[in-house]
Design a protein around this motif. Structure first.
Motif, PDB file in Angstrom:
ATOM      1  N   UNK A  22      41.876 -21.612 -85.724  1.00 18.92           N
ATOM      2  CA  UNK A  22      40.706 -22.464 -85.389  1.00 18.92           C
ATOM      3  C   UNK A  22      40.592 -23.618 -86.515  1.00 18.92           C
ATOM      4  N   UNK A  23      41.190 -22.936 -87.550  1.00 24.36           N
ATOM      5  CA  UNK A  23      41.084 -24.341 -88.733  1.00 24.36           C
ATOM      6  C   UNK A  23      41.976 -25.142 -88.636  1.00 24.36           C
ATOM      7  N   UNK A  42      41.810 -27.879 -91.761  1.00 33.11           N
ATOM      8  CA  UNK A  42      42.823 -27.525 -92.500  1.00 33.11           C
ATOM      9  C   UNK A  42      43.350 -28.838 -92.699  1.00 33.11           C
ATOM     10  N   UNK A  64      40.720 -31.102 -93.543  1.00 31.92           N
ATOM     11  CA  UNK A  64      40.019 -31.395 -95.805  1.00 31.92           C
ATOM     12  C   UNK A  64      40.965 -31.535 -96.217  1.00 31.92           C
ATOM     13  N   UNK A  65      42.351 -31.536 -96.172  1.00 23.57           N
ATOM     14  CA  UNK A  65      43.414 -31.587 -96.973  1.00 23.57           C
ATOM     15  C   UNK A  65      43.071 -32.937 -97.750  1.00 23.57           C
ATOM     16  N   UNK A  94      38.504 -33.617 -98.767  1.00 26.54           N
ATOM     17  CA  UNK A  94      38.034 -32.706 -99.425  1.00 26.54           C
ATOM     18  C   UNK A  94      38.941 -32.880-101.257  1.00 26.54           C
TER      19      UNK A  94
END
Lengths: 738, 74
Positions: free
Chosen positions: A292-293, A297, A300-301, A304
């Protein structure tokens, strides 16, 4: 699992048909339990057909969501317990566990994110120990299907010994089956979940249970079995309820049990629950879906990222602020026109035959005053809306993650930054948003800071005085005020940290935060929440503000209707010497405007206009007196608002709109400060306005969130800080420039 | 070995949490339970807090707290 079938619907056929009135209660009290972000409120909202309401839990300031409605002749009360990972004594978990332990409900609906069972079932296993009727709502069913995850619901029912419903608030599926089950079943029968940890633990807990029964310990609302487990964990909250000699026996039993422990007995059960979940999942999950990520992911890469994270956050913050201001601005203008032109004109006509003082009270006191605050409703609406989106989408958690290190320097945590951003829009929702900060110390410290963050209502004042005194350097002056506000806020936070104010407040401060997958917020619940919050704002305007506004108006009207003879001006003249060091002590209009600034900052503009008795002939387009004209204006405002969603001009953000200031007011303002140092006096005054007690609604909010004592502390601080700062600026400025 | 010793992408098994009872309890319910696998995902741009993948979720905790969690490399 011997008892696997005795759980749910063995009895449902009979109590369904005969004796519906006797066996089956006509009203049912259902509590919804689950981790944060599992869509509980959206589920309740969808099941209750949008009957969800916001209230407060007694004694705390966590929102209480409830829905009261009738389904198939049964009156249902659904309560959304604050999302929690456990039953600890921390802020929100405490409310949840207290309600659950009291047991004054018919059924627990445990909502779990179907795509995140490993963590979610933890609460399920814990709640099962209460031995209360329980069902599992496997939520986000649409996401489960989409991800390709295959869950064997029947097996899960057997493992958990409770009915499992697959639900989706978004796709409106499974809601009626769950409602039917709730309405059709009688939950008064005793349930007995077969709780299993391992042979040693179960034997030991069994012995504890026997000791409790032998010693005739009265059965608590949460049952002896639950108590036995907590005593096994040696939880102080429960051990203190047990007589000394019984406790000795229990502890002997635990010590004699032959565990091979690497963990302490306190965390033994918690750890075992995870082992059980692992075991259950092995059997019920037939096919693992895509993570679900997956999308999260990738995002966010970038956002973040070590180098990109903070610059992106910076741009995002600016865009966020411009959204708040630019989208709401056309609506603010419209409401302003609606109240001050349309309503003023028509109500004025309506009461034209009434005595003068009555007309003045209604038009200048009530309408202008309440109107002055209500113009900010659109601003508030967009702040609440954007806040909701930030919270629900998972962005908020990322901001807190990125900035925790910075905010910690000031003795706060990452979440405090979000409150500050909101504070640029309006102090009221910003103070309310400190609820997410956890510890009371952090909440109070942040609340103090927020008074100094320049909110949207201060801009009209800047605009007026900039137009009058700083025409060329207007942008610079406004920017400097914003920066000064932030600096004072941060210094305040440092002082609070350094001297340990509010430190007597228990909680240890830590920062653990879940970074949930990005999710598009569920629209219906989002708007419902925003509307509820806006209603709360209106309520406060009507109650608190009206009283204060009337008082101020009365002071400026009586004894004879002439402002220059009024009590307000008399008091002003009396306190004038106090303000001498700040530079604006001689300007009685400026000082008389200060009380109104405490009511609402933007009221300063109106006060100065009226006090200076400059007649302003408003040129009003007569179409503005008609309702069609007003609707047309609203349409235009909507169009403009939508266009403003697209970022065009970031620079306009801090631009005080000087073109809106009308001739007469400008003229009035420019006569307030005189002499060579008029500019310095004006600046000192603006600083005072910036740092002064924000407004009556903000103060009412502080009182609501933190109580009387902290409200008084806030008022004192926000009177002293502006006085000291303005004095410093004027005196030092004088030394340097004059 | 402690949690902060992990390199990016490395995974380990939780052994022991040496923190206050409340925080330990909280961390266990977030997934840092005995025997669970933890993967170190990233640190925030300023080096703190740290993001881990545990029990199917991303959880961020402060460095000071992470250094109190004993782990064992898989």
């Amino acid at each position: 699992m011997s008892s696997e079938n005795k759980h749910h619907n063995n009895h449902h056929h009979h109590d369904n048909h005969h004796d519906n009135n006797h066996h089956n209660k006509k009203n049912k009290n259902v509590v919804f339990l689950g981790n944060p972000n599992v869509g509980k409120s959206a589920l309740i909202n969808a099941m209750s057909n949008s009957k969800i309401k916001v209230g407060n839990w007694p004694g705390v300031t966590v929102d209480k969501l409830e829905a009261n409605f009738t389904y198939k002749g049964c009156e249902l009360l659904f309560t959304d317990l604050p999302g929690t990972y456990n039953f600890t004594n921390e802020h929100e978990a405490k409310i949840t566990s207290e309600i659950l332990l009291k047991g004054e409900y018919d059924l627990i609906v445990n909502v779990v994110d179907g795509t995140n069972l490993e963590r979610n079932l933890n609460v399920t296993l814990l709640a099962r120990e209460l031995q209360k009727p329980m069902v599992l709502a496997l939520n986000f069913d649409d996401d489960i299907v989409k991800s390709g995850l295959v869950i064997d619901t029947n097996k899960l029912e057997r493992y958990l010994q409770m009915p499992v419903f697959r639900t989706s608030a978004k796709k409106q599926t499974g809601l009626n089956s769950l409602l039917d089950y709730i309405v059709e079943h009688d939950f008064s029968d005793h349930v007995d979940y077969n709780i299993y940890y391992d042979t040693d633990i179960d034997a030991c807990v069994g012995e504890i249970l026997d000791i409790l029964k032998d010693d005739k310990i009265p059965e608590p609302s949460y049952g002896l079995k639950f108590l036995a487990y907590r005593l096994f964990e040696k939880e102080p909250h429960y051990t203190e309820l047990i007589p000394e000699n019984t406790l000795v026996k229990i502890n002997q039993t635990i010590n004699n049990a032959k565990f091979t422990l690497q963990e302490s007995s306190a965390s033994l059960l918690k750890n075992r629950r995870y082992d059980q979940i692992d075991n259950v999942l092995k059997h019920i999950v037939d096919k693992k879906g895509v993570s679900r990520y997956l999308a999260t992911k990738k995002i966010d890469r970038i956002v973040l990222n070590k180098w990109l994270g903070l610059p992106i956050l910076f741009l995002f913050t600016i865009y966020f602020l411009s959204l708040i201001f630019n989208v709401s601005a056309p609506f603010i203008d419209w409401i302003d026109g609606f109240i001050n032109v349309y309503l003023n004109h028509h109500i004025g006509n309506l009461i034209a035959n009434m005595p003068d003082w009555f007309q003045a009270m209604i038009l200048d006191g009530l309408l202008a005053g309440v109107g002055g605050v209500l113009v900010f409703a659109p601003l508030m609406y967009f702040i609440y809306l954007l806040m909701g989106i930030l919270e629900e989408s998972g962005i908020m958690a990322r901001i807190a993650f990125l900035l925790d290190r910075v905010m910690r320097f000031f003795g706060l945590n990452g979440k405090a930054f979000i409150s500050m951003i909101i504070g640029f829009g309006c102090t009221v929702p910003a103070i309310a948003s400190t609820r997410t900060l956890g510890s009371l110390r952090a909440r109070k410290a942040t609340s103090i800071m927020l008074n100094f963050v320049s909110c949207g209502a201060r801009l009209p004042v800047y605009a007026l005085f900039c137009a009058a005194f700083f025409s060329r350097q207007a942008g610079l002056v406004v920017a400097s005020l914003y920066i000064l506000g932030i600096l004072v806020a941060l210094i305040a936070a440092l002082i609070v940290k350094k001297f340990g104010f509010f430190n007597d407040l228990e909680e240890d401060e830590n920062f653990t935060i879940e970074l949930p997958p990005y999710r598009i917020p569920e629209g219906k619940t989002l708007f419902k929440n925003v509307n509820n919050k806006l209603k709360g704002f209106f309520k406060r305007v009507i109650t608190v503000i009206m009283v204060v506004l009337f008082a101020i108006w009365a002071l400026s009207y009586f004894p004879n209707g002439k402002q220059e003879d009024s009590y307000l001006v008399k008091v002003t003249n009396f306190v004038q010497p106090v303000f001498k060091p700040t530079g604006f002590g001689e300007s009685s209009e400026a000082i008389a405007a200060l009380p109104t600034a405490i009511v609402a900052k933007e009221a300063v503009v109106g006060t100065i206009q009226t006090l200076s008795s400059v007649e302003v002939d408003d040129t009003v387009d007569s179409s503005q007196y008609t309702i069609t004209g007003q609707l047309f204006d609203l349409l235009n405002a909507t169009k403009e608002g939508v266009i403003n969603i697209i970022p065009t001009n970031f620079l306009s953000l801090f631009e005080a709109n000087t073109s809106d200031v009308d001739e007469g007011t400008l003229n009035a303002a420019s006569h307030i400060f005189n002499g060579d140092d008029a500019k310095l006096k004006a600046y000192s005054y603006l600083v005072f306005i910036l740092l002064l007690t924000p407004c009556a609604v903000a103060i009412a909010t502080v009182r609501k969130e933190f109580g009387n004592k902290f409200m008084i502390q806030t008022i004192i601080i926000t009177l002293l800080v502006p006085y000291i700062t303005s004095t410093l600026i004027y005196q030092i400025g004088h030394l340097i420039f004059y | 070995m402690i949690l902060t010793d992990l390199k990016l992408g490395q995974s380990a098994i939780v052994k022991k949490i040496n923190l206050s009872e409340d925080l330990t309890h909280e961390l266990i319910s977030l997934g840092f339970s005995y025997g669970n696998t933890v993967i170190y995902e990233r640190s925030a741009p300023l080096g703190d807090p740290l993001q881990y993948y545990v029990a199917g979720n991303y959880i961020a905790i402060r460095k000071a707290d992470a250094s109190k969690i004993e782990v064992e490399l898989v």
